[in-house]
Design an enzyme around this catalytic site. Sequence first.
Site, PDB file in Angstrom:
ATOM      1  N   GLU A 261      -3.808   7.374  -3.673  1.00 47.00           N
ATOM      2  CA  GLU A 261      -3.278   6.114  -3.160  1.00 47.00           C
ATOM      3  C   GLU A 261      -3.222   5.027  -4.216  1.00 47.00           C
ATOM      4  O   GLU A 261      -3.989   5.039  -5.174  1.00 47.00           O
ATOM      5  CB  GLU A 261      -4.077   5.626  -1.927  1.00 47.00           C
ATOM      6  CG  GLU A 261      -5.466   5.176  -2.246  1.00 47.00           C
ATOM      7  CD  GLU A 261      -6.208   4.553  -1.050  1.00 47.00           C
ATOM      8  OE1 GLU A 261      -5.837   4.791   0.116  1.00 47.00           O
ATOM      9  OE2 GLU A 261      -7.179   3.828  -1.291  1.00 47.00           O
TER      10      GLU A 261
ATOM     11  N   TYR B  10       0.853  -1.182   0.000  1.00 50.90           N
ATOM     12  CA  TYR B  10       0.000   0.000   0.000  1.00 50.90           C
ATOM     13  C   TYR B  10       0.892   1.236   0.000  1.00 50.90           C
ATOM     14  O   TYR B  10       1.844   1.324   0.780  1.00 50.90           O
ATOM     15  CB  TYR B  10      -0.898   0.036   1.247  1.00 50.90           C
ATOM     16  CG  TYR B  10      -1.657   1.342   1.386  1.00 50.90           C
ATOM     17  CD1 TYR B  10      -2.945   1.475   0.876  1.00 50.90           C
ATOM     18  CD2 TYR B  10      -1.070   2.453   1.988  1.00 50.90           C
ATOM     19  CE1 TYR B  10      -3.624   2.680   0.959  1.00 50.90           C
ATOM     20  CE2 TYR B  10      -1.740   3.666   2.074  1.00 50.90           C
ATOM     21  CZ  TYR B  10      -3.011   3.770   1.560  1.00 50.90           C
ATOM     22  OH  TYR B  10      -3.672   4.970   1.626  1.00 50.90           O
TER      23      TYR B  10
END
Length: 392
Positions: A197, A109
């Site tokens: 993101e 991530y």
Amino acid sequence: MNIHEYQTKDLLKHYGVPVPPGRVVHNDAQAATVAEEIGGSRWVVKAQIHSGGRGKAGGVKAGNSIDEVRAIADDILGCLLVTHQTGPEGRLVRRVLIEQASNIEREYYIGLVIDRATRRITLVASAEGGMDIEEVARNTPERIFREVIDPAVGLLDFQCRKIAYKVGLKGTLLPQAIKIMKGLYRCMRDNDATMAEINPLAIVDNGQLLALDAKMTFDDNATYRRPAISELRDFDEEDPKEVEATGHGLNYIALDGDVGCIVNGAGLAMATMDAITLHGGRPANFLDVGGGATPEKVANAFRIVLQDPAVKTILINIFAGINRCDWIATGIIQAMRDQNITVPIVVRLAGTNVEEGRTILNGSSFPFIIASNLNDAAAKAVTTVKSIVTHI
Ligand code: GDP
Ligand code: MN
């Protein structure tokens, strides 16, 4: 403002972030054509809605032949996808992204968020990618790493290296990771994003890092100077009441309570919502009619608030400075007449031309509930709602 995954990936590509070859389509025939065009032997079909958690909800599926891709696209298109972010009513899938599938070795991530405490963009990373990052943050916060970015110098190489080492991106992956982090940061800054993101950022079978899913959110107050971003807005994904309100110069946000609010000024709107909550009620919306609210604007505010069937009472709270209470009162009367309004209306007026405003309201035959101040108005609105509920 949010955009779709395929739009985010298009943006990121221009900043050197590698993404799988793919294209968005609107029907199953196009899905098959695109799969053939991009080539390979395995593809993923991904529902394009403004929501995460699509994988778990059945909105991301792989096909091993062109026919399978066509069948999956046909399946996903037109269905109501229910994720943890859409609510039980789900979201209609109108387009799907067809991409070459990758063999995933590991998922990471990487995100950039604005940290309100430090008032800075913060790089956030974890080796626990793929799944819900909120869940990782809750259960194993030690597996999330952060690096605060100084706006004067931007994201520096050493910060990227630090984060990369912490999540275990080493060797030939390190320069790739740095390039991706810096590309993501530049893309965020250049386009006035408030969040960017990549989840998952995956190591795929040939030792390459690839952004398999990406999301960006933009600052609504800056879209006027980012025409390329504004164009990406998908009205199908937004609350139609909020879209209509924007067109009328009203600032409206739908909530899930039953006291409709019509207020001037964002601060007063927030205070009104607080007062309603304090008295044990729940606001149905945030609505700021702004300064200089003409009778037409007030009438439009009524129309939008009453489109929500949950609204049982409307609380009007006006502290007129630039506004004029007589205009507001005229707008209220106009709405009552034109829109055949049956819900009780609690009105609190203060400021410029308040006497004229009160005279207009009192001179009408409508049974307004007049309040003397904010506290009184909130109490009366909540009592009214409760008496309606107990009568039913
Ligand atoms: P989200 O659930 O809405 O966040 O959608 P994602 O795009 O992140 O997809 C969910 C999951 O599907 C990912 O975490 C991956 O594990 C998987 N996935 C996505 N793209 C691919 C792919 O190209 N190949 C494989 N094998 N899995 C993929
Ligand atoms: Mn994802």
